[in-house]
Scaffold this motif. Structure first.
Motif, short mmCIF file in Angstrom:
data_model
loop_
_atom_site.label_atom_id
_atom_site.label_comp_id
_atom_site.label_asym_id
_atom_site.label_seq_id
_atom_site.Cartn_x
_atom_site.Cartn_y
_atom_site.Cartn_z
N ARG A 110 0.84 -1.20 0.00
CA ARG A 110 0.00 0.00 0.00
C ARG A 110 0.87 1.25 0.00
O ARG A 110 0.56 2.24 -0.67
CB ARG A 110 -0.91 -0.02 1.22
CG ARG A 110 -1.86 1.18 1.32
CD ARG A 110 -2.86 1.18 0.16
NE ARG A 110 -3.81 2.29 0.29
CZ ARG A 110 -4.97 2.22 0.93
NH1 ARG A 110 -5.33 1.09 1.50
NH2 ARG A 110 -5.76 3.26 0.99
N ILE A 111 1.96 1.23 0.74
CA ILE A 111 2.87 2.38 0.77
C ILE A 111 3.43 2.64 -0.63
O ILE A 111 3.49 3.78 -1.09
CB ILE A 111 4.02 2.12 1.77
CG1 ILE A 111 3.47 2.16 3.21
CG2 ILE A 111 5.12 3.17 1.62
CD1 ILE A 111 4.46 1.67 4.24
N ALA A 112 3.84 1.58 -1.31
CA ALA A 112 4.40 1.73 -2.65
C ALA A 112 3.36 2.29 -3.62
O ALA A 112 3.68 3.12 -4.48
CB ALA A 112 4.92 0.39 -3.15
N GLU A 113 2.12 1.85 -3.48
CA GLU A 113 1.07 2.27 -4.40
C GLU A 113 0.63 3.72 -4.18
O GLU A 113 0.19 4.38 -5.13
CB GLU A 113 -0.14 1.35 -4.25
CG GLU A 113 0.11 -0.08 -4.75
CD GLU A 113 -1.04 -1.00 -4.45
OE1 GLU A 113 -1.98 -0.56 -3.70
OE2 GLU A 113 -1.03 -2.14 -4.91
N THR A 114 0.73 4.21 -2.96
CA THR A 114 0.22 5.55 -2.66
C THR A 114 1.31 6.61 -2.59
O THR A 114 1.01 7.78 -2.39
CB THR A 114 -0.53 5.54 -1.31
OG1 THR A 114 0.35 5.08 -0.28
CG2 THR A 114 -1.75 4.64 -1.38
N ARG A 115 2.56 6.20 -2.79
CA ARG A 115 3.64 7.19 -2.77
C ARG A 115 3.48 8.13 -3.97
O ARG A 115 3.34 7.67 -5.10
CB ARG A 115 5.00 6.48 -2.85
CG ARG A 115 6.18 7.32 -2.40
CD ARG A 115 6.18 7.54 -0.92
NE ARG A 115 7.37 8.28 -0.50
CZ ARG A 115 7.52 8.77 0.72
NH1 ARG A 115 6.58 8.58 1.62
NH2 ARG A 115 8.61 9.43 1.04
N PRO A 120 10.75 11.20 -3.14
CA PRO A 120 11.91 10.38 -2.80
C PRO A 120 11.48 9.04 -2.22
O PRO A 120 10.46 8.95 -1.53
CB PRO A 120 12.65 11.22 -1.74
CG PRO A 120 12.15 12.61 -1.92
CD PRO A 120 10.74 12.48 -2.41
N GLU A 121 12.24 8.01 -2.51
CA GLU A 121 11.93 6.69 -1.98
C GLU A 121 12.21 6.66 -0.49
O GLU A 121 13.32 6.95 -0.05
CB GLU A 121 12.76 5.63 -2.70
CG GLU A 121 12.40 4.21 -2.31
CD GLU A 121 13.16 3.19 -3.13
OE1 GLU A 121 12.84 2.00 -3.03
OE2 GLU A 121 14.09 3.59 -3.86
N ALA A 122 11.20 6.33 0.31
CA ALA A 122 11.36 6.29 1.76
C ALA A 122 11.82 4.90 2.20
O ALA A 122 11.23 3.90 1.81
CB ALA A 122 10.05 6.64 2.45
#
Length: 203
Positions: A110-115, A120-122
């Motif tokens: 979900r984090i990857a989809e909503t970034r 910047p990559e967290a």
């Protein structure tokens, strides 16, 4: 002054998110589990490698993906800063609970989809808590660590909030990675390489 960093500590209910944060900030462990009814925000100042950083530590989301025990969906809002504007994530699971590991897997996706595009990559650090209950774990540590590091491309660490084992190391590793996230090295590699001696303490 080193600057400011926003950290989100997420995971299923009961995995020890608040216990980890309280050990890091206050050096105490609540013997009785009290569910976190709403997200909490802590704002400590941390000294890392001689520089002072103001942290915003977000504690928790809701129940597991899908439906909560009460029947209401409790998934972090994609517009909430815990998913969009965070500098680093700690995804906590219980080493005795495969369901909590599945929750972390879904959270990472979900984090990857909503970034936001272009953000910047967290760095993401997956943390297996309750290491003091090692004999009851659902899977071998090496296999889980390999899956997270190689398959999920995240950092991996285990800790015991109850005995304050690896809690300071957890935050030191995460913060050092967040501070160098602009470098070209892969986030998982940066996380695993952030463990050389460094001072990290609260002010």
């Amino acid at each position: 002054m080193g600057g400011s960093l926003r950290v989100a500590v997420l995971g299923a209910p009961g995995v020890g998110k608040t216990a980890i944060i309280r050990q890091f900030l206050f050096g105490d462990y609540p013997e009785r589990h009290r569910p976190t009814d709403w997200p909490r925000l802590y704002r400590p100042a941390v000294l890392l490698d001689g520089a002072v950083y103001d942290l915003s530590i977000r504690d928790g989301d809701g129940a597991a993906p899908g439906q909560s025990p009460g029947g209401q969906e409790e998934w972090p809002d994609s517009k909430d800063w815990s998913l969009q504007d965070t500098d680093a994530f700690v995804l906590v699971y219980d080493i005795c609970s495969p369901d909590s590991f599945d929750y972390v897997k879904a959270l990472r996706q979900r984090i990857a989809e909503t970034r936001p595009a272009g953000a910047p990559e967290a760095p993401i650090l997956v943390v297996g808590n309750k290491r003091d209950r090692q004999r009851l774990r659902f899977g071998p540590r090496r296999a889980l660590a390999a899956l997270v590091r190689r398959g999920w491309r995240c950092g991996y660490l285990e800790c015991s909030a109850k005995y304050n084992w690896h809690v300071l190391r957890l935050f030191r590793e995460l913060l050092r990675c967040a501070l160098v996230r602009a470098r070209p090295a892969h986030p998982a590699l940066r996380l695993q390489g952030a463990l050389h001696p460094a001072r990290c303490s609260l002010m």
